[in-house]
Scaffold this motif. Structure first.
Motif, PDB file in Angstrom:
ATOM      1  N   THR A 456       0.807  -1.223   0.000  1.00  0.00           N
ATOM      2  CA  THR A 456       0.000   0.000   0.000  1.00  0.00           C
ATOM      3  C   THR A 456       0.840   1.274   0.000  1.00  0.00           C
ATOM      4  N   GLY A 457       2.169   1.121   0.113  1.00  0.00           N
ATOM      5  CA  GLY A 457       3.032   2.288   0.158  1.00  0.00           C
ATOM      6  C   GLY A 457       2.806   3.255  -0.998  1.00  0.00           C
ATOM      7  N   PRO A 458       2.965   2.807  -2.257  1.00  0.00           N
ATOM      8  CA  PRO A 458       2.736   3.729  -3.378  1.00  0.00           C
ATOM      9  C   PRO A 458       1.291   4.219  -3.455  1.00  0.00           C
ATOM     10  N   ARG A 459       0.346   3.420  -2.999  1.00  0.00           N
ATOM     11  CA  ARG A 459      -1.069   3.798  -3.109  1.00  0.00           C
ATOM     12  C   ARG A 459      -1.468   4.874  -2.104  1.00  0.00           C
ATOM     13  N   ARG A 460      -0.612   5.157  -1.132  1.00  0.00           N
ATOM     14  CA  ARG A 460      -0.913   6.252  -0.211  1.00  0.00           C
ATOM     15  C   ARG A 460      -0.707   7.614  -0.870  1.00  0.00           C
ATOM     16  N   MET A 461       0.048   7.603  -1.961  1.00  0.00           N
ATOM     17  CA  MET A 461       0.300   8.874  -2.643  1.00  0.00           C
ATOM     18  C   MET A 461      -0.956   9.292  -3.408  1.00  0.00           C
ATOM     19  N   ARG A 462      -1.357  10.535  -3.247  1.00  0.00           N
ATOM     20  CA  ARG A 462      -2.601  10.999  -3.857  1.00  0.00           C
ATOM     21  C   ARG A 462      -2.394  12.099  -4.907  1.00  0.00           C
ATOM     22  N   SER A 463      -1.225  12.667  -4.959  1.00  0.00           N
ATOM     23  CA  SER A 463      -1.004  13.780  -5.887  1.00  0.00           C
ATOM     24  C   SER A 463      -0.813  13.267  -7.316  1.00  0.00           C
ATOM     25  N   ALA A 464      -1.163  14.105  -8.277  1.00  0.00           N
ATOM     26  CA  ALA A 464      -0.965  13.757  -9.682  1.00  0.00           C
ATOM     27  C   ALA A 464       0.520  13.585  -9.959  1.00  0.00           C
ATOM     28  N   GLY A 465       0.835  12.578 -10.769  1.00  0.00           N
ATOM     29  CA  GLY A 465       2.229  12.326 -11.107  1.00  0.00           C
ATOM     30  C   GLY A 465       2.982  11.547 -10.054  1.00  0.00           C
ATOM     31  N   SER A 466       2.278  11.030  -9.046  1.00  0.00           N
ATOM     32  CA  SER A 466       2.932  10.300  -7.960  1.00  0.00           C
ATOM     33  C   SER A 466       3.192   8.856  -8.371  1.00  0.00           C
ATOM     34  N   ALA A 467       3.740   8.084  -7.417  1.00  0.00           N
ATOM     35  CA  ALA A 467       4.030   6.673  -7.668  1.00  0.00           C
ATOM     36  C   ALA A 467       2.792   5.785  -7.540  1.00  0.00           C
ATOM     37  N   HIS A 468       1.648   6.352  -7.196  1.00  0.00           N
ATOM     38  CA  HIS A 468       0.414   5.555  -7.156  1.00  0.00           C
ATOM     39  C   HIS A 468       0.223   4.897  -8.526  1.00  0.00           C
ATOM     40  N   PRO A 469      -0.030   3.587  -8.566  1.00  0.00           N
ATOM     41  CA  PRO A 469      -0.168   2.906  -9.855  1.00  0.00           C
ATOM     42  C   PRO A 469      -1.202   3.540 -10.780  1.00  0.00           C
ATOM     43  N   ASP A 470      -2.283   4.055 -10.207  1.00  0.00           N
ATOM     44  CA  ASP A 470      -3.292   4.700 -11.051  1.00  0.00           C
ATOM     45  C   ASP A 470      -2.775   6.019 -11.627  1.00  0.00           C
ATOM     46  N   ALA A 471      -2.013   6.751 -10.835  1.00  0.00           N
ATOM     47  CA  ALA A 471      -1.423   8.003 -11.332  1.00  0.00           C
ATOM     48  C   ALA A 471      -0.408   7.707 -12.435  1.00  0.00           C
ATOM     49  N   THR A 472       0.364   6.647 -12.248  1.00  0.00           N
ATOM     50  CA  THR A 472       1.318   6.239 -13.284  1.00  0.00           C
ATOM     51  C   THR A 472       0.592   5.838 -14.552  1.00  0.00           C
TER      52      THR A 472
END
Length: 512
Positions: A456-472
């Motif tokens: 869940t580490g990357p998924r905690r990121m909410r900003s655009a362009g972050s490491a969240h898989p959906d943002a990627t």
């Protein structure tokens, strides 16, 4: 060498009588030393890289001579026929026959194959603008090829990013494990730099897409040449508006090599990360045996020399740029051999090096695999949730941000001293560390729960362009559109050149 006999016609080699003189000012032929050290090697360079462009230029000039009424259409077609069959095998550097100059060699070759002499051919002409045009056409063609290859490289990186955007891996800052990211996130960043470079190269191409032909020696020409038409037939967007700039400037060589050098620097950084990830200590990536090397002394080793080669070759790109800059520095702004030939001596090599780097790196991207188990293990043995812990202490417990940083850091130090694994949360320990610094926590379990899971580490990121898989994924979708646009743009420029050359042949009655 023996001086030329300037009284009669002969052959294009040194075995027969010399041809008619090329100049009334100089009667002797180039010396053997001058031929061996300078003229011969440069002739070979132009024969390999510029001959097709010299031929195209001569064809366009034949068409223009006919439009001007200087030549008949039959004369222009005869020139076109003689030029159309010319190839590298037909020309030889000869100090006596052509002064080891490719322009003179081409002229002699064509003259020998004409059904009748054409006295007005080459009237009102200079080698200065034709050489500048041939060099620019070569540079432009090579740049378009690099642009297309760059898009293919980027596509390979982009595809690997899409396939790995869910895999957790440790990201590093200052050579230390810092936060959990994904290979897809990292590769999306690489892809972004590739797209950026492709756009810059496209801009560079469009900036140099101005034809020097018709500039003459430096001040223009006596006949009313239709320079815009000649430019279009050679596939240029426009003719260069100033004759002096057309023959004096080789700034485009410095611009192209600058872009290649800057991009090479970024590629060296990417390859450095791959080399680190491929080390035996980390083992995050793997390549098939066909791209691996061995040690002659240590049979247990399995090396990745292809990555070392890539990184090593990127260093040459910056060197070629420096060579181009120093070759032009402190020279007068006019047509010069020093600028036109010496300063651009490594341009072809720069293109060759960039092409090799892209071919190798594209293959690596297509064959590289990430080891999810090794990356996960690395994430789980490091305390990579410190930033999230400090955030939670501020947002959930009300600690001032800088104090929250202190408490989070102290907790991590205490946990490591106690031998606690990062995924083993200790609420009592966190409460004690906070209490020692004057803070009482109301929900320590909630705070620690928010930072303990690798997945869940990357998924905690909410900003655009972050490491969240959906943002990627969102970034990658935008990049897909941009790759298609750039692929189309590069193909369109190459097609424009081909169309212009085809039209010229049609005007001369030739079949391509």
């Amino acid at each position: 060498m023996k001086a030329a006999d300037n009284t009669g016609a002969g052959t294009d080699d040194d075995t027969g009588p010399a041809r008619a003189p090329l100049s009334g000012r100089v009667s002797g032929t180039p010396s053997e030393l001058w031929h061996e050290e300078i003229l011969g090697p440069h002739f070979a360079y132009e024969l390999k890289n510029l001959l097709p462009w010299y031929v195209a230029i001569e064809k366009v000039l034949a068409v223009e001579y006919a439009r001007l009424g200087v030549l008949t259409e039959a004369d222009a077609e005869a020139l076109g026929q003689a030029l159309h069959t010319l190839d590298a095998e037909a020309l030889t550097a000869s100090p006596a026959a052509n002064m080891s100059d490719i322009s003179f060699a081409l002229e002699r070759h064509v003259e020998q194959r004409l059904p009748r002499p054409i006295p007005a051919w080459h009237v009102d002409r200079s080698r200065n603008d034709s050489q500048a045009t041939a060099q620019l056409m070569f540079g432009r063609s090579e740049l378009a090829d690099i642009g297309a290859r760059l898009v293919e490289f980027g596509t390979a990186v982009h595809q690997l990013a899409e396939a790995t955007r869910e895999l957790p891996m440790p990201g590093h800052t200052h050579f230390q494990a810092a936060q959990i990211i994904t290979p897809g996130f990292y590769l999306a960043a690489v892809s972004d730099r590739i797209l950026h470079t492709s756009r810059r190269l496209l801009h560079t191409y469009d900036g140099l897409d101005a034809c020097p032909l018709g500039s003459g020696a430096m001040a223009g020409q006596h006949l009313a040449w239709d320079r815009d038409r000649m430019a279009r037939l050679l596939g240029f967007r426009r003719s260069h508006p100033l004759a002096l700039v057309g023959v004096a400037s080789r700034g485009w060589v410095a611009e192209v090599t600058a872009e290649l050098g800057v991009f090479g620097t970024e590629l060296s950084r990417f390859s450095s990360d791959l080399l680190t990830w491929g080390s035996s200590e980390l083992g995050f990536i793997d390549l098939p045996d066909e791209l691996c090397g061995i040690s002659s002394a240590m049979p247990q080793k399995r090396n990745f020399p292809v990555l070392e080669r890539i990184r090593g070759r990127t260093s040459h790109l910056a060197t070629y740029h420096l060579d181009a800059v120093l070759g032009q520095r402190n020279t007068p702004f006019t047509n010069l051999v020093e600028v036109g030939k010496e300063a651009g001596a490594n341009l072809a090599t720069a293109y060759t090096t960039m092409r090799s780097v892209l071919r190798l790196f594209t293959e690596v991207m297509g064959r590289l695999s990430f080891r999810a188990d090794r990356m996960r293990a690395a994430c789980e043995r490091e305390y990579l949730g410190g930033f999230a812990l400090a955030n939670a202490l501020t947002l959930e417990e009300g600690l001032p941000w800088r104090r929250a940083q202190v408490v989070a850091g102290a907790y991590i130090v205490a946990a490591m001293e106690a031998g606690l694994a990062p995924d083993k949360a200790d609420t009592d320990l966190l409460c004690r560390v906070a209490s020692e610094r004057g803070f009482a926590l109301s929900s320590p379990a909630s705070v620690l729960d928010s930072v303990s899971d690798t997945d869940t580490g990357p998924r905690r990121m909410r900003s655009a362009g972050s490491a969240h898989p959906d943002a990627t994924a969102a970034v990658l979708r935008e990049q897909t559109v941009e790759y298609e646009r750039l692929r189309t743009e590069w193909a369109r420029r190459s097609a424009t050149v081909a169309a212009g050359l085809a039209e010229t042949d049609t005007l001369l009655g030739l079949v391509r």
